[in-house]
Design a protein around this motif. Structure first.
Motif, PDB file in Angstrom:
ATOM      1  N   MET A  41       0.825  -1.200   0.000  1.00 23.45           N
ATOM      2  CA  MET A  41       0.000   0.000   0.000  1.00 23.45           C
ATOM      3  C   MET A  41       0.866   1.259   0.000  1.00 23.45           C
ATOM      4  O   MET A  41       0.545   2.221  -0.663  1.00 23.45           O
ATOM      5  CB  MET A  41      -0.938   0.021   1.213  1.00 23.45           C
ATOM      6  N   VAL A  42       1.960   1.238   0.753  1.00 23.08           N
ATOM      7  CA  VAL A  42       2.775   2.442   0.901  1.00 23.08           C
ATOM      8  C   VAL A  42       4.156   2.270   0.294  1.00 23.08           C
ATOM      9  O   VAL A  42       4.584   3.077  -0.523  1.00 23.08           O
ATOM     10  CB  VAL A  42       2.899   2.824   2.399  1.00 23.08           C
ATOM     11  N   ARG A  43       4.858   1.244   0.649  1.00 25.18           N
ATOM     12  CA  ARG A  43       6.263   1.071   0.258  1.00 25.18           C
ATOM     13  C   ARG A  43       6.447  -0.040  -0.762  1.00 25.18           C
ATOM     14  O   ARG A  43       5.589  -0.893  -0.943  1.00 25.18           O
ATOM     15  CB  ARG A  43       7.114   0.770   1.492  1.00 25.18           C
ATOM     16  N   LYS A  44       7.614  -0.024  -1.357  1.00 27.97           N
ATOM     17  CA  LYS A  44       8.000  -1.003  -2.370  1.00 27.97           C
ATOM     18  C   LYS A  44       8.078  -2.397  -1.773  1.00 27.97           C
ATOM     19  O   LYS A  44       8.563  -2.586  -0.662  1.00 27.97           O
ATOM     20  CB  LYS A  44       9.355  -0.615  -2.950  1.00 27.97           C
ATOM     21  N   GLN A  45       7.578  -3.363  -2.535  1.00 30.08           N
ATOM     22  CA  GLN A  45       7.832  -4.778  -2.257  1.00 30.08           C
ATOM     23  C   GLN A  45       8.689  -5.260  -3.429  1.00 30.08           C
ATOM     24  O   GLN A  45       9.883  -5.089  -3.407  1.00 30.08           O
ATOM     25  CB  GLN A  45       6.525  -5.547  -2.129  1.00 30.08           C
ATOM     26  N   GLN A  52       3.348   5.377  -3.539  1.00 29.20           N
ATOM     27  CA  GLN A  52       4.463   5.886  -4.345  1.00 29.20           C
ATOM     28  C   GLN A  52       4.035   6.104  -5.797  1.00 29.20           C
ATOM     29  O   GLN A  52       4.403   7.095  -6.421  1.00 29.20           O
ATOM     30  CB  GLN A  52       5.641   4.908  -4.295  1.00 29.20           C
ATOM     31  N   ILE A  53       3.247   5.181  -6.317  1.00 32.90           N
ATOM     32  CA  ILE A  53       2.756   5.304  -7.689  1.00 32.90           C
ATOM     33  C   ILE A  53       1.860   6.540  -7.793  1.00 32.90           C
ATOM     34  O   ILE A  53       2.000   7.348  -8.718  1.00 32.90           O
ATOM     35  CB  ILE A  53       1.989   4.042  -8.114  1.00 32.90           C
ATOM     36  N   ARG A  56       3.823   9.780  -7.889  1.00 34.74           N
ATOM     37  CA  ARG A  56       4.508  10.029  -9.161  1.00 34.74           C
ATOM     38  C   ARG A  56       3.527  10.433 -10.263  1.00 34.74           C
ATOM     39  O   ARG A  56       3.828  11.299 -11.067  1.00 34.74           O
ATOM     40  CB  ARG A  56       5.281   8.794  -9.605  1.00 34.74           C
ATOM     41  N   TYR A  57       2.365   9.811 -10.306  1.00 33.61           N
ATOM     42  CA  TYR A  57       1.457  10.001 -11.442  1.00 33.61           C
ATOM     43  C   TYR A  57       0.386  11.074 -11.241  1.00 33.61           C
ATOM     44  O   TYR A  57      -0.291  11.430 -12.199  1.00 33.61           O
ATOM     45  CB  TYR A  57       0.788   8.676 -11.818  1.00 33.61           C
ATOM     46  N   ARG A  58       0.230  11.592 -10.044  1.00 32.84           N
ATOM     47  CA  ARG A  58      -0.799  12.604  -9.808  1.00 32.84           C
ATOM     48  C   ARG A  58      -0.672  13.795 -10.750  1.00 32.84           C
ATOM     49  O   ARG A  58      -1.662  14.368 -11.164  1.00 32.84           O
ATOM     50  CB  ARG A  58      -0.725  13.110  -8.370  1.00 32.84           C
ATOM     51  N   LYS A  59       0.548  14.176 -11.089  1.00 36.25           N
ATOM     52  CA  LYS A  59       0.781  15.361 -11.923  1.00 36.25           C
ATOM     53  C   LYS A  59       0.893  15.033 -13.406  1.00 36.25           C
ATOM     54  O   LYS A  59       1.145  15.921 -14.214  1.00 36.25           O
ATOM     55  CB  LYS A  59       2.037  16.071 -11.435  1.00 36.25           C
ATOM     56  N   LEU A  67      -2.067   5.000 -16.078  1.00 36.38           N
ATOM     57  CA  LEU A  67      -1.953   3.852 -15.175  1.00 36.38           C
ATOM     58  C   LEU A  67      -2.750   2.661 -15.672  1.00 36.38           C
ATOM     59  O   LEU A  67      -2.278   1.521 -15.594  1.00 36.38           O
ATOM     60  CB  LEU A  67      -2.409   4.230 -13.767  1.00 36.38           C
ATOM     61  N   ALA A  68      -3.947   2.891 -16.179  1.00 34.10           N
ATOM     62  CA  ALA A  68      -4.759   1.787 -16.704  1.00 34.10           C
ATOM     63  C   ALA A  68      -4.015   1.095 -17.833  1.00 34.10           C
ATOM     64  O   ALA A  68      -4.009  -0.142 -17.928  1.00 34.10           O
ATOM     65  CB  ALA A  68      -6.117   2.299 -17.178  1.00 34.10           C
ATOM     66  N   SER A  69      -3.348   1.861 -18.668  1.00 37.23           N
ATOM     67  CA  SER A  69      -2.565   1.285 -19.762  1.00 37.23           C
ATOM     68  C   SER A  69      -1.396   0.461 -19.231  1.00 37.23           C
ATOM     69  O   SER A  69      -1.120  -0.631 -19.719  1.00 37.23           O
ATOM     70  CB  SER A  69      -2.049   2.402 -20.677  1.00 37.23           C
TER      71      SER A  69
END
Length: 110
Positions: A41-45, A52-53, A56-59, A67-69
């Motif tokens: 949910m929060v950090r990298k696995q 994190q995603i 990065r993608y909000r802007k 993201l769907a792609s």
């Protein structure tokens, strides 16, 4: 005796160690598609965490569509050497809904 104690502890602690079942319907959908196998949910696995995603993608110009792609078609090199495999079993509608859900995640703590 030690074996019995260890077994008893394992039985008693197992329910508390299991990951919590997602309460959010879209989190449940992400779980059903196996997203949590690689993403936290929060950090990298294996791959980045959903927070994190989202950060990065909000802007991005068209974040849900991007993201769907990436969900359906996969990607390479976006997060270093980690490969996001294609997820063709995810319908277009579900990919869009999951992308919106990912973007709704709060930013990771500093």
């Amino acid at each position: 005796m030690k074996t019995r104690t260890a077994l008893l502890l394992a039985i008693l602690l197992a329910p508390s160690m299991a990951p919590a079942a997602p309460q959010d319907p879209l989190a449940a959908k992400a779980s059903s598609y196996g997203c949590f196998s690689c993403h936290g949910m929060v950090r990298k696995q294996v791959g980045p965490g959903f927070a994190q995603i989202a950060e990065r993608y909000r802007k991005a110009p068209a974040p849900p569509e991007q993201l769907a792609s990436k969900i359906r078609n996969g990607s390479v090199g976006t997060w270093g050497r980690v490969i996001m495999p294609r997820q063709r079993q995810v319908s277009e509608a579900d990919a869009q809904a999951l992308a919106v859900w990912v973007l709704s995640q709060p930013p990771p703590p500093p």
